[in-house]
Design an enzyme around this catalytic site. Sequence first.
Site, PDB file in Angstrom:
ATOM      1  N   ALA A  11       0.859  -1.214   0.000  1.00  0.00           N
ATOM      2  CA  ALA A  11       0.000   0.000   0.000  1.00  0.00           C
ATOM      3  C   ALA A  11       0.881   1.245   0.000  1.00  0.00           C
ATOM      4  CB  ALA A  11      -0.902  -0.017   1.233  1.00  0.00           C
ATOM      5  N   GLY A  12       1.960   1.162  -0.741  1.00  0.00           N
ATOM      6  CA  GLY A  12       2.879   2.305  -0.812  1.00  0.00           C
ATOM      7  C   GLY A  12       2.516   3.242  -1.940  1.00  0.00           C
ATOM      8  N   ASN A  13       3.531   3.817  -2.567  1.00  0.00           N
ATOM      9  CA  ASN A  13       3.269   4.804  -3.621  1.00  0.00           C
ATOM     10  C   ASN A  13       2.468   4.193  -4.763  1.00  0.00           C
ATOM     11  OD1 ASN A  13       4.531   6.908  -2.338  1.00  0.00           O
ATOM     12  ND2 ASN A  13       6.516   6.541  -3.303  1.00  0.00           N
ATOM     13  N   ILE A  14       2.906   3.039  -5.264  1.00  0.00           N
ATOM     14  CA  ILE A  14       2.162   2.438  -6.379  1.00  0.00           C
ATOM     15  C   ILE A  14       0.844   1.840  -5.872  1.00  0.00           C
ATOM     16  CG2 ILE A  14       2.186   0.749  -8.247  1.00  0.00           C
ATOM     17  CD1 ILE A  14       5.179   0.980  -8.364  1.00  0.00           C
ATOM     18  N   GLY A  15       0.898   1.155  -4.732  1.00  0.00           N
ATOM     19  CA  GLY A  15      -0.315   0.522  -4.197  1.00  0.00           C
ATOM     20  C   GLY A  15      -1.440   1.510  -3.969  1.00  0.00           C
ATOM     21  N   ARG A  89      17.880  -1.616 -10.082  1.00  0.00           N
ATOM     22  CA  ARG A  89      16.739  -2.493  -9.755  1.00  0.00           C
ATOM     23  C   ARG A  89      17.271  -3.800  -9.148  1.00  0.00           C
ATOM     24  NH1 ARG A  89      15.472  -0.448 -14.921  1.00  0.00           N
ATOM     25  NH2 ARG A  89      13.527   0.750 -15.077  1.00  0.00           N
ATOM     26  N   ARG A 152       6.232   4.656 -21.872  1.00  0.00           N
ATOM     27  CA  ARG A 152       7.309   5.672 -21.854  1.00  0.00           C
ATOM     28  C   ARG A 152       7.809   5.900 -23.288  1.00  0.00           C
ATOM     29  NH1 ARG A 152      10.210   3.310 -16.341  1.00  0.00           N
ATOM     30  NH2 ARG A 152       9.159   4.744 -14.901  1.00  0.00           N
ATOM     31  N   HIS A 176      12.875  -5.950 -17.728  1.00  0.00           N
ATOM     32  CA  HIS A 176      12.608  -4.584 -17.280  1.00  0.00           C
ATOM     33  C   HIS A 176      13.891  -4.049 -16.662  1.00  0.00           C
ATOM     34  CE1 HIS A 176      10.605  -1.085 -15.930  1.00  0.00           C
ATOM     35  NE2 HIS A 176      10.744  -1.363 -14.649  1.00  0.00           N
TER      36      HIS A 176
HETATM   37  O1  TXD Z   1       7.728  -1.335 -13.931  1.00  0.00           O
HETATM   38  C1  TXD Z   1       7.942  -1.829 -12.814  1.00  0.00           C
HETATM   39  N1  TXD Z   1       7.665  -3.116 -12.593  1.00  0.00           N
HETATM   40  C2  TXD Z   1       8.524  -0.971 -11.716  1.00  0.00           C
HETATM   41  C3  TXD Z   1       8.310  -1.577 -10.345  1.00  0.00           C
HETATM   42  C4  TXD Z   1       8.102   0.444 -11.774  1.00  0.00           C
HETATM   43  C5  TXD Z   1       8.270   1.233 -10.661  1.00  0.00           C
HETATM   44  C6  TXD Z   1       8.537   0.692  -9.303  1.00  0.00           C
HETATM   45  N2  TXD Z   1       8.812  -0.706  -9.295  1.00  0.00           N
HETATM   46  C7  TXD Z   1       8.888  -1.407  -7.999  1.00  0.00           C
HETATM   47  O2  TXD Z   1       7.614  -1.530  -7.375  1.00  0.00           O
HETATM   48  C8  TXD Z   1       9.749  -0.763  -6.961  1.00  0.00           C
HETATM   49  O3  TXD Z   1      11.126  -0.944  -7.249  1.00  0.00           O
HETATM   50  C9  TXD Z   1       9.316  -1.505  -5.722  1.00  0.00           C
HETATM   51  O4  TXD Z   1       9.978  -2.763  -5.678  1.00  0.00           O
HETATM   52  C10 TXD Z   1       7.818  -1.749  -5.983  1.00  0.00           C
HETATM   53  C11 TXD Z   1       6.920  -0.842  -5.203  1.00  0.00           C
HETATM   54  O5  TXD Z   1       7.250   0.479  -5.447  1.00  0.00           O
HETATM   55  P1  TXD Z   1       6.585   1.640  -4.529  1.00  0.00           P
HETATM   56  O6  TXD Z   1       7.058   2.943  -5.065  1.00  0.00           O
HETATM   57  O7  TXD Z   1       5.121   1.389  -4.373  1.00  0.00           O
HETATM   58  O8  TXD Z   1       7.318   1.351  -3.136  1.00  0.00           O
HETATM   59  P2  TXD Z   1       6.851   1.847  -1.682  1.00  0.00           P
HETATM   60  O9  TXD Z   1       6.126   3.150  -1.785  1.00  0.00           O
HETATM   61  O10 TXD Z   1       8.057   1.712  -0.811  1.00  0.00           O
HETATM   62  O11 TXD Z   1       5.770   0.729  -1.243  1.00  0.00           O
HETATM   63  C12 TXD Z   1       6.157  -0.581  -0.975  1.00  0.00           C
HETATM   64  C13 TXD Z   1       5.246  -1.078   0.131  1.00  0.00           C
HETATM   65  C14 TXD Z   1       5.478  -0.348   1.469  1.00  0.00           C
HETATM   66  O12 TXD Z   1       4.260   0.232   1.899  1.00  0.00           O
HETATM   67  C15 TXD Z   1       5.941  -1.452   2.407  1.00  0.00           C
HETATM   68  O13 TXD Z   1       5.464  -1.328   3.727  1.00  0.00           O
HETATM   69  C16 TXD Z   1       5.327  -2.664   1.747  1.00  0.00           C
HETATM   70  O14 TXD Z   1       5.520  -2.458   0.358  1.00  0.00           O
HETATM   71  N3  TXD Z   1       5.937  -3.920   2.145  1.00  0.00           N
HETATM   72  C17 TXD Z   1       5.226  -5.062   2.276  1.00  0.00           C
HETATM   73  N4  TXD Z   1       3.923  -5.289   2.067  1.00  0.00           N
HETATM   74  C18 TXD Z   1       3.523  -6.573   2.294  1.00  0.00           C
HETATM   75  N5  TXD Z   1       4.349  -7.579   2.696  1.00  0.00           N
HETATM   76  C19 TXD Z   1       5.666  -7.340   2.907  1.00  0.00           C
HETATM   77  N6  TXD Z   1       6.486  -8.338   3.336  1.00  0.00           N
HETATM   78  C20 TXD Z   1       6.155  -6.029   2.703  1.00  0.00           C
HETATM   79  N7  TXD Z   1       7.390  -5.456   2.806  1.00  0.00           N
HETATM   80  C21 TXD Z   1       7.232  -4.168   2.463  1.00  0.00           C
END
Ligand code: TXD
Length: 319
Positions: A11-15, A89, A152, A176
């Site tokens: 539930a972070g930035n993308i979530g 990455r 992109r 990717h």
């Molecule tokens: O094109 C693509 N596939 C990429 C993917 C494009 C952009 C970003 N990409 C990747 O997506 C990035 O490198 C990260 O690995 C993920 C998620 O990116 P986001 O920007 O959403 O990261 P955040 O904001 O840090 O959110 C990650 C959330 C955060 O709220 C943590 O608490 C949670 O993941 N988190 C977990 N949730 C559930 N279970 C576990 N174990 C867990 N660990 C961390």
Amino acid sequence: MARAKIALIGAGNIGGTLAHLAALKNLGDIVLFDVAEGIPQGKALDLSQCGPVEGFDSTITGSNDYHDIAGADVIIVTAGVARKPGMSRDDLLGINLKVMKAVGEGIKAHAPDAFVICITNPLDAMVWALREFSGLPHHMVVGMAGVLDSSRFSHFIADEFKVAVKDVNTFVLGGHGDTMVPVVQYSTVAGIPVPDLIAMGRSTKERIDAIVQRTRSGGGEIVALLKTGSAYYAPATSGIAMAEAYLDDAKRLLPCAAYVEGQYGVDGLYVGVPVIIGAGGVEEIVEVKLDDEAKANLQVSVDAVKELLVACKGIDETL
Ligand code: TXD
């Protein structure tokens, strides 16, 4: 007909952006899951309060308990850590592989019939590991990368030719990462292949090659600007397009990280290829003819993905 259930693991930035887009599009009821206490619940409550203004009736709940994803039709996984400036990455692999193990076990236990879209990086390795840990059928687990990378690429091409983005269709293969393969000969503006547009004098090979390179480093460019994390609006938009293709049985032909078994001369790993997504998940892998340059570039990308899988197996002996 019962409303679809969409579970967002992370539930972070993308979530959070995924949840907002899914609600605005009224795709179904949404469960935001995270290990961070309060974040999924807070974002779910905030998003629910958009409903009266936007007119959507999706229920949006936040949870730290995998039981709440039970029966999900679609699961989109962004759990893990994102890049910071100076990180590749691949640097995320050690941490995020452990996260994929926990997520895969949660999905296996509570939503084994879902269509799973993995977004977590390093994408090609994480989607493979997630499928291994979850035990779901390969055609029901897919990675989101090519839709973002081609979006992109399309944005830059539309800008170069000063045309509407809806008339641009670009094609990206491979992993990717820096080895991704934007395929110029299959990229078109209103059906006109980009090489023909170059021959017509509307651009040059050098300018298009620079756009290909900018597409390859598109993620890093945003990380360097944001400094605190990576892109999330276009990644979320791309993940939602894949979820809609499944929920609507749309038979969309999209570039996705899919499990290949012999296609493109690749066997037993996930890599970015054109696929048809419909109600059956990844219903078909479309094998197009590639010129020698694209074939060679794809092989470089496949080799890079294979190295990541070796690293994964070195960390987790169950893989
Ligand atoms: O094109 C693509 N596939 C990429 C993917 C494009 C952009 C970003 N990409 C990747 O997506 C990035 O490198 C990260 O690995 C993920 C998620 O990116 P986001 O920007 O959403 O990261 P955040 O904001 O840090 O959110 C990650 C959330 C955060 O709220 C943590 O608490 C949670 O993941 N988190 C977990 N949730 C559930 N279970 C576990 N174990 C867990 N660990 C961390």
